[in-house]
Design a protein around this motif. Structure first.
Motif, short mmCIF file in Angstrom:
data_model
loop_
_atom_site.label_atom_id
_atom_site.label_comp_id
_atom_site.label_asym_id
_atom_site.label_seq_id
_atom_site.Cartn_x
_atom_site.Cartn_y
_atom_site.Cartn_z
N LEU A 135 0.85 -1.20 0.00
CA LEU A 135 0.00 0.00 0.00
C LEU A 135 0.88 1.24 0.00
O LEU A 135 1.98 1.23 0.55
N ILE A 136 0.35 2.31 -0.57
CA ILE A 136 1.04 3.60 -0.51
C ILE A 136 0.09 4.60 0.12
O ILE A 136 -1.10 4.66 -0.24
N THR A 137 0.58 5.37 1.10
CA THR A 137 -0.22 6.47 1.65
C THR A 137 0.53 7.77 1.38
O THR A 137 1.74 7.76 1.10
N ASN A 138 -0.17 8.88 1.50
CA ASN A 138 0.55 10.16 1.43
C ASN A 138 1.37 10.33 2.70
O ASN A 138 1.07 9.72 3.73
N ALA A 139 2.41 11.16 2.63
CA ALA A 139 3.19 11.49 3.83
C ALA A 139 2.63 12.81 4.36
O ALA A 139 1.93 13.53 3.65
N SER A 140 2.93 13.12 5.64
CA SER A 140 2.37 14.34 6.22
C SER A 140 3.06 15.59 5.67
O SER A 140 2.57 16.69 5.82
N GLY A 141 4.24 15.40 5.06
CA GLY A 141 4.97 16.54 4.52
C GLY A 141 6.00 17.07 5.51
O GLY A 141 6.67 18.06 5.25
N GLU A 142 6.12 16.41 6.66
CA GLU A 142 7.05 16.90 7.69
C GLU A 142 8.50 16.54 7.37
O GLU A 142 9.42 17.21 7.84
N THR A 143 8.71 15.47 6.62
CA THR A 143 10.07 15.10 6.24
C THR A 143 10.32 15.58 4.82
O THR A 143 9.61 15.17 3.90
N PRO A 144 11.32 16.48 4.65
CA PRO A 144 11.58 17.02 3.30
C PRO A 144 11.87 15.90 2.30
O PRO A 144 12.61 14.97 2.61
N GLY A 145 11.27 16.01 1.15
CA GLY A 145 11.54 15.04 0.08
C GLY A 145 10.71 13.77 0.16
O GLY A 145 10.75 12.96 -0.76
N ILE A 146 10.00 13.56 1.26
CA ILE A 146 9.19 12.35 1.38
C ILE A 146 7.72 12.73 1.20
O ILE A 146 7.15 13.45 2.01
N THR A 147 7.15 12.27 0.09
CA THR A 147 5.73 12.60 -0.15
C THR A 147 4.83 11.39 0.04
O THR A 147 3.61 11.52 0.11
N ARG A 148 5.45 10.18 0.13
CA ARG A 148 4.61 8.99 0.28
C ARG A 148 5.30 7.96 1.16
O ARG A 148 6.52 7.97 1.30
N HIS A 149 4.50 7.09 1.75
CA HIS A 149 5.04 6.00 2.56
C HIS A 149 4.55 4.66 2.02
O HIS A 149 3.46 4.57 1.46
N HIS A 150 5.39 3.63 2.24
CA HIS A 150 5.07 2.29 1.77
C HIS A 150 4.74 1.40 2.95
O HIS A 150 5.45 1.42 3.97
N LEU A 151 3.68 0.63 2.81
CA LEU A 151 3.31 -0.33 3.85
C LEU A 151 3.16 -1.71 3.23
O LEU A 151 2.70 -1.84 2.10
N MET A 152 3.57 -2.70 4.01
CA MET A 152 3.37 -4.08 3.60
C MET A 152 2.33 -4.67 4.54
O MET A 152 2.48 -4.57 5.77
N VAL A 153 1.30 -5.25 3.96
CA VAL A 153 0.27 -5.89 4.79
C VAL A 153 0.18 -7.35 4.35
O VAL A 153 -0.23 -7.64 3.21
N ARG A 154 0.62 -8.24 5.23
CA ARG A 154 0.63 -9.66 4.87
C ARG A 154 -0.61 -10.35 5.45
O ARG A 154 -0.93 -10.14 6.62
N PHE A 155 -1.26 -11.14 4.63
CA PHE A 155 -2.44 -11.89 5.09
C PHE A 155 -2.04 -13.35 5.26
O PHE A 155 -1.99 -14.10 4.28
N PRO A 156 -1.75 -13.78 6.49
CA PRO A 156 -1.29 -15.16 6.66
C PRO A 156 -2.35 -16.20 6.28
O PRO A 156 -2.01 -17.35 6.03
N TYR A 183 1.93 -6.39 9.51
CA TYR A 183 2.24 -5.22 8.69
C TYR A 183 3.57 -4.58 9.05
O TYR A 183 4.17 -4.87 10.09
N ASP A 184 4.00 -3.71 8.16
CA ASP A 184 5.26 -2.99 8.33
C ASP A 184 5.13 -1.65 7.61
O ASP A 184 4.49 -1.58 6.56
N CYS A 185 5.69 -0.58 8.20
CA CYS A 185 5.67 0.73 7.55
C CYS A 185 7.10 1.23 7.49
O CYS A 185 7.91 0.93 8.36
#
Ligand SMILES: [Zn+2]
Length: 344
Positions: A135-156, A183-185
């Protein structure tokens, strides 16, 4: 407390998203860099408080610090005992084998929920492979240069969903999103506050974290960063995620190797991110249901009152007589005569 709006909250819907193509590589690189930094932190005069330290082998000469109790100070033997107790408490909160999306929302800190609601308004599935949704979410904009975050969601339980012949693919996908997951972010909050909890709680999808968060989160409070909360809310309710799971389940059932790994197209992702819903905990859902029931009851009562108000009062015998006489076409003289005779 005044609401602090994240810089990200005023961004147009998709300016943060960037290209979906190449996002899997970016995610992999970020998680890899995190792992390499962590391995470095383990070398030499390490400041990591690992399980051996906690079990009693801690050398006070290392002068590691904690913020337990509120102030930064050297760790004592009492702290180690408190940490062990915290691990036990956290362990009993989670059953192991994963955590349900709703549980992540329910067990999270109010501050993380607030940040998720105010700052992380968008999420989209980006791909699916081997039981793991990216999954990709938007970033809050607090870290310069980071506009998105990646998450892994595993369904066992992905294979269970695939092989449960009693369910259609649609039903299997709807079932799967309610099951425990890991999950992991890639963000700092997950890394320094929560990955340890995810590890000891048995719902970590990335590298395990064995170093106790003695500075950032010595009390082991909370569970999900703002991105994980947005992601879990979407896992619970988004049609686009169910659709990806359905496609993956269909491909697995049909042994269609070409379609078993799913890549989301740019236009699909851009359509998805306009639809992120309200993040709701069980408590929110309960109070919404109560309010809805009260509103419905009030509406029913108002309708009933209105009905009674417009219903004519029961006619008197005199009115009944008039009506009958009028329907018979009698003249007023005849009515008067009848009335005199009948005493009405
Ligand atoms: Zn995060």
């Amino acid at each position: 407390m005044a609401a602090v709006k994240g810089k990200g909250s005023n961004q147009p819907a998709s300016s943060w998203l960037g290209k979906i193509r190449g996002s899997a590589t970016e995610a992999r690189e970020r998680f890899l860099a995190d792992g390499q930094q962590r391995a470095k932190a383990n070398e030499g005069a390490s400041v990591i408080l690992d399980p051996r330290d906690l079990s009693g082998e801690y050398d006070a000469g290392r002068l590691l610090y904690t913020t337990l109790g509120g102030e930064l100070r050297p760790i004592t033997a009492d702290d180690l005992a408190a940490f062990r107790q915290n691990i036990k408490t956290a362990g009993s909160r989670f059953k192991g084998g994963g955590i349900k999306a709703r549980q992540v929302l329910d067990l999270s800190l109010p501050i993380d929920l607030k940040r998720a609601r105010e700052q992380i308004k968008y999420a989209t599935p980006a791909g699916f492979s081997k039981g793991t949704l990216r999954l990709i979410t938007n970033a809050s904009g607090e870290t310069p240069g980071i506009t998105r975050h990646h998450l892994m969601v595993r369904f066992p339980l992905f294979d269970v969903a695939v092989n449960d012949a009693s369910k259609t693919t649609k039903q299997a996908a709807a079932w799967l999103v309610k099951q425990p997951l890991h999950y992991d972010c890639d963000c700092g909050r997950h890394r320094f506050w929560y990955r340890y909890i995810a590890t000891i709680g048995g719902f970590n999808a990335g590298r395990p974290e064995t170093g106790y968060p003695k500075i950032r989160n010595p009390g082991l409070h909370g569970v999900g960063c703002k991105h994980a909360l947005r992601a879990m809310s979407e896992v619970e309710s988004s049609a686009s995620i169910k659709n990806v799971l359905e496609r993956a389940i269909t491909a697995a059932r049909n042994k269609d190797v070409k379609r078993k790994d799913i890549q989301i197209r740019q236009d699909e992702a851009e359509a998805n991110i306009k639809r992120a819903g309200k993040i709701k905990t069980s408590e929110d859902r309960k109070s919404e249901n109560t309010k809805r029931r009260e509103r419905d009851a009030a509406r029913r009562a108002a309708k009933q009152a209105e009905k009674q108000a417009v219903q004519p009062a029961a006619a008197t015998p005199a009115q009944n007589f008039e009506a009958l006489a009028a329907s018979m076409g009698l003249t007023s003289a005849q009515i008067a005569a009848l009335r005199a005779a009948g005493g009405i």
